[in-house]
Design a protein around this motif. Sequence first.
Motif, PDB file in Angstrom:
ATOM      1  N   PHE A   1      -8.889  -3.606   1.887  1.00  0.00           N
ATOM      2  CA  PHE A   1      -7.668  -3.157   1.853  1.00  0.00           C
ATOM      3  C   PHE A   1      -7.644  -1.655   1.574  1.00  0.00           C
ATOM      4  N   THR A   2      -6.804  -0.797   2.110  1.00  0.00           N
ATOM      5  CA  THR A   2      -6.667   0.574   2.055  1.00  0.00           C
ATOM      6  C   THR A   2      -5.042   0.849   2.150  1.00  0.00           C
ATOM      7  N   ASN A   3      -4.564   1.107   0.699  1.00  0.00           N
ATOM      8  CA  ASN A   3      -3.321   1.667   0.666  1.00  0.00           C
ATOM      9  C   ASN A   3      -3.063   3.139   0.330  1.00  0.00           C
ATOM     10  N   ILE A   4      -2.439   3.609   1.351  1.00  0.00           N
ATOM     11  CA  ILE A   4      -2.162   5.321   1.198  1.00  0.00           C
ATOM     12  C   ILE A   4      -0.845   5.400   0.867  1.00  0.00           C
ATOM     13  N   PHE A   5      -0.806   6.661  -0.207  1.00  0.00           N
ATOM     14  CA  PHE A   5       0.668   6.950  -0.437  1.00  0.00           C
ATOM     15  C   PHE A   5       0.721   8.515  -0.128  1.00  0.00           C
ATOM     16  N   ILE A   6       1.834   8.788   0.179  1.00  0.00           N
ATOM     17  CA  ILE A   6       1.997  10.242   0.693  1.00  0.00           C
ATOM     18  C   ILE A   6       3.364  10.903  -0.032  1.00  0.00           C
ATOM     19  N   LYS A   7       3.655  12.105  -0.284  1.00  0.00           N
ATOM     20  CA  LYS A   7       4.625  12.554  -0.445  1.00  0.00           C
ATOM     21  C   LYS A   7       5.033  13.570   0.844  1.00  0.00           C
ATOM     22  N   ARG A   8       6.175  13.594   1.311  1.00  0.00           N
ATOM     23  CA  ARG A   8       6.541  14.728   2.153  1.00  0.00           C
ATOM     24  C   ARG A   8       7.463  15.544   1.361  1.00  0.00           C
TER      25      ARG A   8
END
Length: 164
Positions: A157-164
Amino acid sequence: MKALKLMPLLAIVALLGFNSCSTDSAIEDIESIEIPMTPQAKQIEIEIMELINAHRITKGLNPLSNHDTVKAVAFTHTDYMIEVDNVSHDNFFQRKESLQLNAEANIVTENVAYGFSSAASVVSAWLNSPNHKENIEGNYTDFDISAEKNEDGKWYFTNIFIKR
């Protein structure tokens, strides 16, 4: 004696020779990274995102939107981990730079995992780990996940979070 007089000149030549690898060329390489086509979401991926958003809501946090570019980048890392048979954050800087350029991300973080057989088990493990929980509960706007099985049927699993 002549060798000592040549040392400063040799040092300058050496420094100039190493400067050919500047950050500009590294940025050009990152800008040329192609984002693969976004794979279709699997049921386990949908369940993980739903569980993470449900947890965030119980904490009074905004639910996160799924993001195709984030999913595509996550997929490349999951595929890499399967290929090298190792769970890691290898090459995170490249994923971060790619998302900054292609998804307008200001902040990027990720959780990785291996071997869990259900959405509930991987999310529970992340929530029981302070650093992973911090990512789940962080100030982000979007996220996505890639879950892939290796030849032995074990999930990565790879779970990526971003803030734009």
